[in-house]
Design an enzyme around this catalytic site. Sequence first.
Site, PDB file in Angstrom:
ATOM      1  N   ASP A   1      -5.905   2.168  -3.528  1.00  0.00           N
ATOM      2  CA  ASP A   1      -7.180   2.051  -2.816  1.00  0.00           C
ATOM      3  C   ASP A   1      -7.494   3.283  -1.977  1.00  0.00           C
ATOM      4  O   ASP A   1      -8.579   3.386  -1.403  1.00  0.00           O
ATOM      5  CB  ASP A   1      -7.242   0.777  -1.967  1.00  0.00           C
ATOM      6  CG  ASP A   1      -6.174   0.707  -0.888  1.00  0.00           C
ATOM      7  OD1 ASP A   1      -5.349   1.636  -0.790  1.00  0.00           O
ATOM      8  OD2 ASP A   1      -6.152  -0.292  -0.138  1.00  0.00           O
TER       9      ASP A   1
ATOM     10  N   ASP B   1      -0.984   1.507  -3.999  1.00  0.00           N
ATOM     11  CA  ASP B   1      -1.782   0.430  -4.597  1.00  0.00           C
ATOM     12  C   ASP B   1      -3.151   0.897  -5.061  1.00  0.00           C
ATOM     13  O   ASP B   1      -3.953   0.089  -5.534  1.00  0.00           O
ATOM     14  CB  ASP B   1      -1.907  -0.757  -3.639  1.00  0.00           C
ATOM     15  CG  ASP B   1      -2.831  -0.485  -2.460  1.00  0.00           C
ATOM     16  OD1 ASP B   1      -2.941   0.685  -2.058  1.00  0.00           O
ATOM     17  OD2 ASP B   1      -3.429  -1.449  -1.938  1.00  0.00           O
TER      18      ASP B   1
ATOM     19  N   SER C   1       0.811  -1.214   0.000  1.00  0.00           N
ATOM     20  CA  SER C   1       0.000   0.000   0.000  1.00  0.00           C
ATOM     21  C   SER C   1       0.850   1.272   0.000  1.00  0.00           C
ATOM     22  O   SER C   1       1.637   1.509  -0.910  1.00  0.00           O
ATOM     23  CB  SER C   1      -0.961  -0.032   1.197  1.00  0.00           C
ATOM     24  OG  SER C   1      -1.908   0.992   1.135  1.00  0.00           O
TER      25      SER C   1
ATOM     26  N   ASP D   1      -2.553   6.412  -3.448  1.00  0.00           N
ATOM     27  CA  ASP D   1      -1.422   5.789  -2.769  1.00  0.00           C
ATOM     28  C   ASP D   1      -0.858   4.698  -3.670  1.00  0.00           C
ATOM     29  O   ASP D   1      -1.310   4.500  -4.800  1.00  0.00           O
ATOM     30  CB  ASP D   1      -1.831   5.249  -1.388  1.00  0.00           C
ATOM     31  CG  ASP D   1      -2.796   4.081  -1.458  1.00  0.00           C
ATOM     32  OD1 ASP D   1      -3.478   3.934  -2.503  1.00  0.00           O
ATOM     33  OD2 ASP D   1      -2.890   3.320  -0.484  1.00  0.00           O
TER      34      ASP D   1
END
Length: 446
Positions: free
Chosen positions: A244, A242, A101, A240
Amino acid sequence: MQRKYFGTDGVRGKVGVLPIVPDFVMKLGWAAGKVLSEKGTKKVIIGKDTRISGYMLEAALEAGFSAAGVKSVLLGPMPTPAIAYLTRAFRAEAGVVISASHNPFYDNGIKFFSKDGTKLPDEIEARIEALLDEEMTVVEPEKLGKASRKDDAPGRYVEFCKGSFPNSLTMDGIRVVLDCAHGATYQVAPHVFNELGAEVIVIGNEPNGTNINDMYGSTHPDNLIAKVLQTRADIGIAFDGDGDRVMMVDKDGTLLDGDVLLYIIAKWQKENNKLDGGVVGTLMSNLGLEQALGRLGVPFARAKVGDRYVMEQLLEKGWKLGGENSGHIISLRHTTTGDGIISALQVIRAMCDTHLSIKELRKDLVLYPQVLKNVRLTAGFNALTDEKVKKVIAEAEKTLGDKGRVLLRNSGTEPLVRVMVEGEDGQLVNQLATKIANVIVKESQI
């Protein structure tokens, strides 16, 4: 069952240190494959962000799944929410994301989605963990799982995202700056906004394996703010690593966190009869958000910090919208997990539908000053039960009245307690937070 490896969002850690090492990840793939191959398609899809360690971990996972007799479909760099969607689209038994993340490149992790595009149920994670203590076996050679690649996955996800934005609206005339954090959205996000009519300027879209989240993205918005002001853009959007989470910037360079974005989406949905029930926030959601939603007649509930807990409350209440001030917003009307691109599209949808700027859309939301202090503890000390700490908190709460609140929360990963104080008077809030932190330090050392 006490979790040994799984946290609230899969397995995560520093690359090269257990559990983020090839042999463990291969066994994790095998264990997950054994559990997931008991029925259904015996197929999983695997996506990753842009970390250099993704190559190594992808190969290890593929080997583990193959040993368990499970087919792997490799998608390459794709946002986490894309894997949630494509798991359903490809009728896979699970989706796997290799990502840490918003963490630095030297961290990585493995997280799983069920065939429904939601986090794996606790009982499935427990069964996978139990298998990790057993000896790894290999199916008969003719039953080994095959691996294949899907080159059209990015295009499929682009169309899915665009489907959450009405055909009756267009972004023509809107200048958007996208910050992709040198992460998983770098291929797809520019196409989504460009194809919807926006003039798109992109930064943070040159991943090299080690620059993910490095001074770019939702946790480092300074470059985005500067670019919005320099190019006189209407809006800036930062994802961010990744994809999400999302933060946004208005044309004046003001940073808008998840609380602001959640308010704009909820307000528009309420006014257009599209809000099912209320909104779920977390213990860290600003009191100003709760009060502003209350003025709209929108019920508000707080979950523990973490998207898993937000989702639990949404499902329990039958509501469709929730999120965290970190920018992790879940809109179950559109998808099954937090999705930075789709969340940003819902904010812009409100702009296009009302012909108002973000500044105008959020004008009735007044966020309270909020101070967060991390206090390191000595071993064995529990600040939440200490009498003197409870006394100073009670005094602070009395001072704030109904115009503020105090929250103490233990860190799940470090010997820290997080002290959060918010209220109308920023100077008073800081004084109270400092006073509470000082008492915790003093009591911890006795």
